[in-house]
Scaffold this motif. Structure first.
Motif, PDB file in Angstrom:
ATOM      1  N   VAL A  17      -3.772   3.814   0.393  1.00 28.56           N
ATOM      2  CA  VAL A  17      -3.998   3.520  -0.938  1.00 28.56           C
ATOM      3  C   VAL A  17      -3.285   4.785  -1.687  1.00 28.56           C
ATOM      4  O   VAL A  17      -3.810   5.823  -1.430  1.00 28.56           O
ATOM      5  N   GLU A  19      -3.493   6.546  -5.276  1.00 23.24           N
ATOM      6  CA  GLU A  19      -4.303   6.699  -6.605  1.00 23.24           C
ATOM      7  C   GLU A  19      -3.280   7.331  -7.736  1.00 23.24           C
ATOM      8  O   GLU A  19      -3.122   8.332  -7.519  1.00 23.24           O
ATOM      9  N   ILE A  24      -3.519   1.886  -9.181  1.00 23.10           N
ATOM     10  CA  ILE A  24      -3.610   2.096  -7.689  1.00 23.10           C
ATOM     11  C   ILE A  24      -2.537   1.101  -7.230  1.00 23.10           C
ATOM     12  O   ILE A  24      -2.531  -0.200  -7.523  1.00 23.10           O
ATOM     13  N   LEU A  66     -11.727  -0.886   0.487  1.00 20.15           N
ATOM     14  CA  LEU A  66     -11.742  -0.332  -0.964  1.00 20.15           C
ATOM     15  C   LEU A  66     -12.925   0.031  -1.612  1.00 20.15           C
ATOM     16  O   LEU A  66     -13.155   0.931  -2.172  1.00 20.15           O
ATOM     17  N   HIS A  67     -13.823  -1.062  -1.383  1.00 16.83           N
ATOM     18  CA  HIS A  67     -15.243  -0.774  -1.838  1.00 16.83           C
ATOM     19  C   HIS A  67     -15.841   0.337  -1.451  1.00 16.83           C
ATOM     20  O   HIS A  67     -16.381   1.208  -2.263  1.00 16.83           O
ATOM     21  N   ILE A  71     -13.309   1.812  -5.117  1.00 17.69           N
ATOM     22  CA  ILE A  71     -12.396   1.168  -5.592  1.00 17.69           C
ATOM     23  C   ILE A  71     -12.758  -0.538  -5.582  1.00 17.69           C
ATOM     24  O   ILE A  71     -12.764  -1.123  -4.645  1.00 17.69           O
ATOM     25  N   SER A  72     -12.586  -1.046  -6.752  1.00 10.83           N
ATOM     26  CA  SER A  72     -12.711  -2.544  -6.817  1.00 10.83           C
ATOM     27  C   SER A  72     -11.214  -3.149  -6.585  1.00 10.83           C
ATOM     28  O   SER A  72     -10.273  -2.561  -7.090  1.00 10.83           O
ATOM     29  N   ASP A  75      -8.790  -3.351  -9.298  1.00 14.63           N
ATOM     30  CA  ASP A  75      -8.193  -2.272  -9.878  1.00 14.63           C
ATOM     31  C   ASP A  75      -7.008  -1.925  -9.154  1.00 14.63           C
ATOM     32  O   ASP A  75      -6.214  -1.048  -9.593  1.00 14.63           O
ATOM     33  N   VAL A  76      -6.706  -2.613  -8.053  1.00 18.06           N
ATOM     34  CA  VAL A  76      -5.530  -2.510  -7.435  1.00 18.06           C
ATOM     35  C   VAL A  76      -4.083  -3.211  -8.287  1.00 18.06           C
ATOM     36  O   VAL A  76      -4.303  -4.328  -8.439  1.00 18.06           O
ATOM     37  N   SER A  98      -3.699  -8.584  -7.548  1.00 24.74           N
ATOM     38  CA  SER A  98      -2.608  -7.615  -7.900  1.00 24.74           C
ATOM     39  C   SER A  98      -1.141  -8.305  -7.743  1.00 24.74           C
ATOM     40  O   SER A  98      -1.166  -9.539  -7.291  1.00 24.74           O
TER      41      SER A  98
END
Ligand SMILES: [Zn+2]
Length: 257
Positions: A17, A19, A24, A66-67, A71-72, A75-76, A98
């Motif tokens: 991941v 950021e 993301i 992710l949670h 991170i939702s 949001d990716v 995404s």
């Protein structure tokens, strides 16, 4: 792989991941815990019958992971699939909102009956996903002749790393050090440095060329090498441990790969 019942200890399946200010980015989707359902993997296929065993708990899937990081999945912004093997694409169901990048030829090779015979699981892909095809330009990165930037700032690049599969890609996060999110270019760093090609790659020479390019890149810039299944990848990421070259190697430039 097919005949040695104990060819390796359990290996991780890493998803990366990033950021980034521009949103993301996730590299690979990991596997799904559905692997434990009877018949999820085709038992007639020699790879699943003889050469592999999976252990994935629901809370190890990418959605939950992710949670846990706060991170939702919404949001990716972007997802890059290094290739379509099930342990890299099985978690796609969590990421269909995404923009998903994949090599066009990789996807077509993985699809249909031909793909299933090769061990891909196209019938497990999300029904409604709409992948975007990676288009490389001629922006060179060290020995790599092409790349595709995922950001306007040009600091996260997809680069072609054929070998494990013919259209396999990796992601390079540029910085000091840079991070090479390697997918399956080799199963671990030791095999990379030893120039040992895995038993899956259809073309050994191409794999070796790619591995040589990665080592060459690591001589040009400090590089943290992170294969998906290397049990030491996590530690190297945390420690930012780069591929070391002895003074002797640098002097004589042993391009033995
Ligand atoms: Zn693979």
């Amino acid at each position: 792989m097919l005949f040695d019942k104990e060819w390796t200890e359990w290996l991780p399946i890493y998803v990366w991941v990033i950021e980034h200010d521009e949103g993301i980015i996730v590299v690979d989707a990991g596997e799904t815990s559905r692997v434990h359902e009877n018949g999820y993997h085709p038992s007639w296929h020699p790879f699943y019958r003889r050469a592999s065993r999976f252990s994935v708990h629901p809370d190890e899937e990418i959605g939950f992971q992710l949670h846990a990081l706060g991170i939702s999945a919404r949001d990716v912004r972007q997802v890059v699939l290094t290739h379509m093997h099930t342990d890299h694409a099985g978690g796609l169901i969590h990421l269909t909102g995404s923009k998903i990048w994949v090599a066009e030829q990789e996807l077509s090779r993985a699809g249909g009956l031909g793909g299933r015979l090769k061990g891909y699981l196209p019938h497990r892909w999300p029904k409604n996903w709409e992948p975007n095809f990676i288009r490389f330009d001629n922006h060179t990165v060290g020995p790599f002749r092409q790349s595709m930037s995922l950001t306007r700032s040009g600091d996260v690049l997809v680069i072609p790393t054929p070998g494990h599969t013919p259209e396999h890609v990796s992601v390079l996060v540029c910085g000091s050090p840079s991070f090479f999110l390697a997918g399956d270019t080799s199963y671990n760093q030791k095999l990379l440095l030893a120039g040992k090609v895995d038993g899956v790659s259809p073309n050994e020479a191409i794999s070796r060329q790619t591995m040589g390019n990665i080592v060459a890149l690591s001589k040009e810039r400090p590089l943290v090498y992170l294969p998906s299944h290397d049990s030491e990848s996590e530690e190297r990421l945390v420690q930012e441990s780069v591929i070391e070259h002895s003074a002797e190697n640098l002097l004589v430039g042993t391009g033995s790969l």
